[in-house]
Design a protein around this motif. Structure first.
Motif, PDB file in Angstrom:
ATOM      1  N   LEU A 154      40.467  23.728  69.551  1.00  0.00           N
ATOM      2  CA  LEU A 154      39.220  23.029  69.227  1.00  0.00           C
ATOM      3  C   LEU A 154      38.829  23.368  67.793  1.00  0.00           C
ATOM      4  O   LEU A 154      38.687  24.538  67.444  1.00  0.00           O
ATOM      5  N   ARG A 155      38.650  22.343  66.966  1.00  0.00           N
ATOM      6  CA  ARG A 155      38.331  22.552  65.548  1.00  0.00           C
ATOM      7  C   ARG A 155      36.999  21.901  65.189  1.00  0.00           C
ATOM      8  O   ARG A 155      36.609  20.896  65.784  1.00  0.00           O
ATOM      9  N   SER A 156      36.347  22.461  64.198  1.00  0.00           N
ATOM     10  CA  SER A 156      35.066  21.920  63.753  1.00  0.00           C
ATOM     11  C   SER A 156      35.298  20.625  62.975  1.00  0.00           C
ATOM     12  O   SER A 156      36.188  20.552  62.131  1.00  0.00           O
ATOM     13  N   THR A 157      34.480  19.639  63.275  1.00  0.00           N
ATOM     14  CA  THR A 157      34.588  18.352  62.578  1.00  0.00           C
ATOM     15  C   THR A 157      33.723  18.302  61.320  1.00  0.00           C
ATOM     16  O   THR A 157      33.807  17.341  60.555  1.00  0.00           O
ATOM     17  N   ILE A 158      32.880  19.320  61.120  1.00  0.00           N
ATOM     18  CA  ILE A 158      32.031  19.367  59.926  1.00  0.00           C
ATOM     19  C   ILE A 158      31.977  20.800  59.408  1.00  0.00           C
ATOM     20  O   ILE A 158      32.330  21.757  60.124  1.00  0.00           O
ATOM     21  N   ALA A 159      31.534  20.933  58.171  1.00  0.00           N
ATOM     22  CA  ALA A 159      31.240  22.258  57.637  1.00  0.00           C
ATOM     23  C   ALA A 159      29.800  22.584  57.990  1.00  0.00           C
ATOM     24  O   ALA A 159      28.904  21.739  57.859  1.00  0.00           O
ATOM     25  N   GLY A 160      29.559  23.789  58.452  1.00  0.00           N
ATOM     26  CA  GLY A 160      28.198  24.135  58.839  1.00  0.00           C
ATOM     27  C   GLY A 160      28.111  25.504  59.474  1.00  0.00           C
ATOM     28  O   GLY A 160      28.944  26.384  59.236  1.00  0.00           O
ATOM     29  N   THR A 161      27.095  25.641  60.340  1.00  0.00           N
ATOM     30  CA  THR A 161      26.830  26.909  61.002  1.00  0.00           C
ATOM     31  C   THR A 161      26.902  26.724  62.504  1.00  0.00           C
ATOM     32  O   THR A 161      26.365  25.758  63.052  1.00  0.00           O
ATOM     33  N   VAL A 162      27.556  27.656  63.179  1.00  0.00           N
ATOM     34  CA  VAL A 162      27.631  27.632  64.638  1.00  0.00           C
ATOM     35  C   VAL A 162      26.288  28.094  65.194  1.00  0.00           C
ATOM     36  O   VAL A 162      25.798  29.177  64.853  1.00  0.00           O
ATOM     37  N   THR A 163      25.663  27.261  66.011  1.00  0.00           N
ATOM     38  CA  THR A 163      24.369  27.623  66.585  1.00  0.00           C
ATOM     39  C   THR A 163      24.448  27.971  68.061  1.00  0.00           C
ATOM     40  O   THR A 163      23.547  28.623  68.587  1.00  0.00           O
ATOM     41  N   ASP A 164      25.499  27.526  68.735  1.00  0.00           N
ATOM     42  CA  ASP A 164      25.613  27.831  70.158  1.00  0.00           C
ATOM     43  C   ASP A 164      27.078  27.808  70.572  1.00  0.00           C
ATOM     44  O   ASP A 164      27.837  26.930  70.134  1.00  0.00           O
ATOM     45  N   VAL A 165      27.463  28.767  71.388  1.00  0.00           N
ATOM     46  CA  VAL A 165      28.827  28.827  71.933  1.00  0.00           C
ATOM     47  C   VAL A 165      28.713  28.836  73.449  1.00  0.00           C
ATOM     48  O   VAL A 165      28.289  29.818  74.051  1.00  0.00           O
ATOM     49  N   GLY A 166      29.074  27.706  74.052  1.00  0.00           N
ATOM     50  CA  GLY A 166      28.986  27.582  75.506  1.00  0.00           C
ATOM     51  C   GLY A 166      30.324  27.664  76.185  1.00  0.00           C
ATOM     52  O   GLY A 166      30.497  27.142  77.291  1.00  0.00           O
ATOM     53  N   ILE A 167      31.281  28.310  75.554  1.00  0.00           N
ATOM     54  CA  ILE A 167      32.634  28.452  76.094  1.00  0.00           C
ATOM     55  C   ILE A 167      33.003  29.927  76.113  1.00  0.00           C
ATOM     56  O   ILE A 167      32.731  30.652  75.144  1.00  0.00           O
ATOM     57  N   GLU A 168      33.613  30.352  77.197  1.00  0.00           N
ATOM     58  CA  GLU A 168      34.089  31.724  77.320  1.00  0.00           C
ATOM     59  C   GLU A 168      35.555  31.741  77.724  1.00  0.00           C
ATOM     60  O   GLU A 168      36.063  30.777  78.307  1.00  0.00           O
ATOM     61  N   ILE A 169      36.217  32.828  77.427  1.00  0.00           N
ATOM     62  CA  ILE A 169      37.610  32.986  77.836  1.00  0.00           C
ATOM     63  C   ILE A 169      37.691  32.949  79.355  1.00  0.00           C
ATOM     64  O   ILE A 169      36.904  33.594  80.056  1.00  0.00           O
ATOM     65  N   GLY A 170      38.628  32.161  79.852  1.00  0.00           N
ATOM     66  CA  GLY A 170      38.782  32.011  81.297  1.00  0.00           C
ATOM     67  C   GLY A 170      38.167  30.741  81.844  1.00  0.00           C
ATOM     68  O   GLY A 170      38.439  30.357  82.986  1.00  0.00           O
ATOM     69  N   ASP A 171      37.328  30.075  81.067  1.00  0.00           N
ATOM     70  CA  ASP A 171      36.738  28.815  81.512  1.00  0.00           C
ATOM     71  C   ASP A 171      37.812  27.737  81.627  1.00  0.00           C
ATOM     72  O   ASP A 171      38.787  27.741  80.883  1.00  0.00           O
ATOM     73  N   SER A 172      37.581  26.807  82.553  1.00  0.00           N
ATOM     74  CA  SER A 172      38.441  25.634  82.651  1.00  0.00           C
ATOM     75  C   SER A 172      37.829  24.541  81.805  1.00  0.00           C
ATOM     76  O   SER A 172      36.684  24.134  82.024  1.00  0.00           O
ATOM     77  N   ALA A 173      38.562  24.095  80.810  1.00  0.00           N
ATOM     78  CA  ALA A 173      38.029  23.118  79.863  1.00  0.00           C
ATOM     79  C   ALA A 173      38.723  21.792  80.011  1.00  0.00           C
ATOM     80  O   ALA A 173      39.809  21.688  80.586  1.00  0.00           O
ATOM     81  N   GLY A 174      38.095  20.745  79.463  1.00  0.00           N
ATOM     82  CA  GLY A 174      38.710  19.428  79.447  1.00  0.00           C
ATOM     83  C   GLY A 174      38.137  18.509  80.491  1.00  0.00           C
ATOM     84  O   GLY A 174      37.297  18.869  81.309  1.00  0.00           O
ATOM     85  N   SER A 175      38.611  17.265  80.509  1.00  0.00           N
ATOM     86  CA  SER A 175      38.084  16.230  81.399  1.00  0.00           C
ATOM     87  C   SER A 175      38.922  16.055  82.647  1.00  0.00           C
ATOM     88  O   SER A 175      38.732  15.115  83.399  1.00  0.00           O
ATOM     89  N   GLY A 176      39.860  16.957  82.886  1.00  0.00           N
ATOM     90  CA  GLY A 176      40.734  16.791  84.042  1.00  0.00           C
ATOM     91  C   GLY A 176      40.091  17.209  85.334  1.00  0.00           C
ATOM     92  O   GLY A 176      40.668  17.044  86.389  1.00  0.00           O
TER      93      GLY A 176
END
Length: 402
Positions: A166-188
């Motif tokens: 997952l890459r940032s689409t803009i230059a800026g500042t991260v304000t929130d991280v709602g992902i942790e290691i072990g999470d199941s990600a994606g639309s599957g």
């Protein structure tokens, strides 16, 4: 003994007389002050000043209030399914466009990529063989279609592997991280626990990482329904931001078409103002007042609005004809729109003319001190003669109170 007692007054009588005298003096002062303020005599005026007729730029504005926000906010999430194996950022980090934010396990994706490569190799081999064997046109067309389909599958598989990061689409500042290691990600996955299962904090498919742009801001505001027709994209806005002394400038970037309800229940339309340039002194969430310039005229002849006087339906000024003596003459004028403390003059005056600005009027006219002294003297005589206040009984307060 009786004579002695008769000659000695009880001690409580003297203080009572003193209290009555003092009370009368206080009331006299109060009535005198009220009479001075409320009497209908001609008010006293401070010295008049002058103002010079000049040309200015007149602006008409629509005012609004809003809140400063980052120009761009991106809520980023994985486009592929997998288990989160790395999170590279945390809130407050500054990131560049394209910088990696998190990663999912790509073992399955790599296997799918290898399979797509093999399928393309097989399709190309079959096409080459049919060409060598002189196959029919129909067969060769089918071979071409197979090759194109295999190439498309390979491209998709390669994109999926790339999307594992997952890459940032803009230059800026991260304000929130709602992902942790072990999470199941994606639309599957639907993101909802199945029947009989238990959802845990480390099991989510909707997690996002929020990145906001820095240095570039907008102001989200609303304008009343009566003003929205005057506002259009591209108009300049003057912005007053809490905590900043200087005026901030911007332009109308968007005017909403669907009305909202403001705090009073009235209809209001959303308006977005793009702040001009890059700023390091603005912060998202700060309140701001807007003045959207809907018209601007230059070289408009204006006069101090305080110099204008009226006589029935006629507007006039006292034009200074002799600066030494202060002599003036009445000049009838025609006026246009007003802006701030000045008013447009369409006829009657010329640039450079000097007009009189009346001074402030307050209570008390000429001879007021003498009249006040007479009033006080009359009140003292009434008290000495046992009389009362105007409209009062003998020796008493207004209305005859003792």
């Amino acid at each position: 003994m009786r004579e002695l007692l008769h000659r000695v007054r009880p001690p409580w009588r003297r203080p009572r007389r003193l209290v009555l005298v003092l009370s009368a003096l206080v009331v006299t002062s109060g009535v005198a002050g009220g009479w001075l303020l409320l009497r209908g005599d001609e008010p006293a005026a401070a010295a008049a000043t002058t103002a010079t007729v000049s040309t200015q730029t007149l602006e008409q504005t629509v005012t609004a209030t809003g809140t400063v926000a980052a120009q761009t906010t991106e809520d980023l999430s994985f486009d592929v399914s997998g288990t989160v194996t790395r999170v590279y950022v945390e809130p407050g980090d500054t990131v560049k466009k394209g910088q990696r934010l998190a990663r999912v396990d790509d073992d399955v994706l790599q296997a799918e990529l290898d399979a797509a490569r093999s399928a393309l190799d097989a399709a190309e081999t079959a096409q080459s063989q049919d060409v060598s064997d002189g196959a029919s046109d129909e067969q060769l067309a089918a071979d071409e279609a197979s090759v194109l389909a295999a190439e498309s599958s390979l491209t998709e598989a390669q994109d999926a592997v790339d999307d594992a990061v997952l890459r940032s689409t803009i230059a800026g500042t991260v304000t929130d991280v709602g992902i942790e290691i072990g999470d199941s990600a994606g639309s599957g996955s639907s993101g909802q626990p199945s029947a009989g299962s238990t959802s845990t904090s480390g099991d989510t498919t909707t997690g996002t990482i929020t990145v906001v742009s820095t240095g570039h801001f907008v102001v989200d505001a609303t304008v009343s329904s009566s003003d929205v027709e005057k506002v259009e994209k591209g108009l300049q806005a003057q912005i007053t931001v809490s905590g900043i002394d200087d005026t901030v400038y911007g332009t109308v970037a968007e005017v909403g078409l669907v009305a909202e309800t403001d705090s009073t229940g009235a209809a209001a339309f959303p308006v977005t103002i793009a702040v001009t340039g890059e700023r390091d002194d603005l912060f998202a969430g700060t309140s701001a007042d807007l003045a959207i310039v809907i018209s601007r005229r230059t070289d408009v002849l204006t006069v101090d609005s305080r110099a204008l006087r009226t006589d029935g339906d006629t507007t006039y000024v006292e034009k200074v004809t002799d600066s030494t003596t202060g002599a003036t003459e009445r000049v009838d004028v025609e006026t246009g729109e007003a802006s701030g403390m000045v008013t447009e003059v369409t006829s009657g005056l010329a640039e450079g003319d000097v007009v009189q600005v009346p001074g402030f009027s307050g209570p008390g006219g000429s001879g007021g001190d003498e009249e006040m002294q007479q009033f006080q003297q009359q009140m003292q005589e009434r008290m000495q003669n046992g009389g009362g206040f105007p409209g009062g009984g003998q020796g008493g307060f207004p209305g005859g109170g003792q």
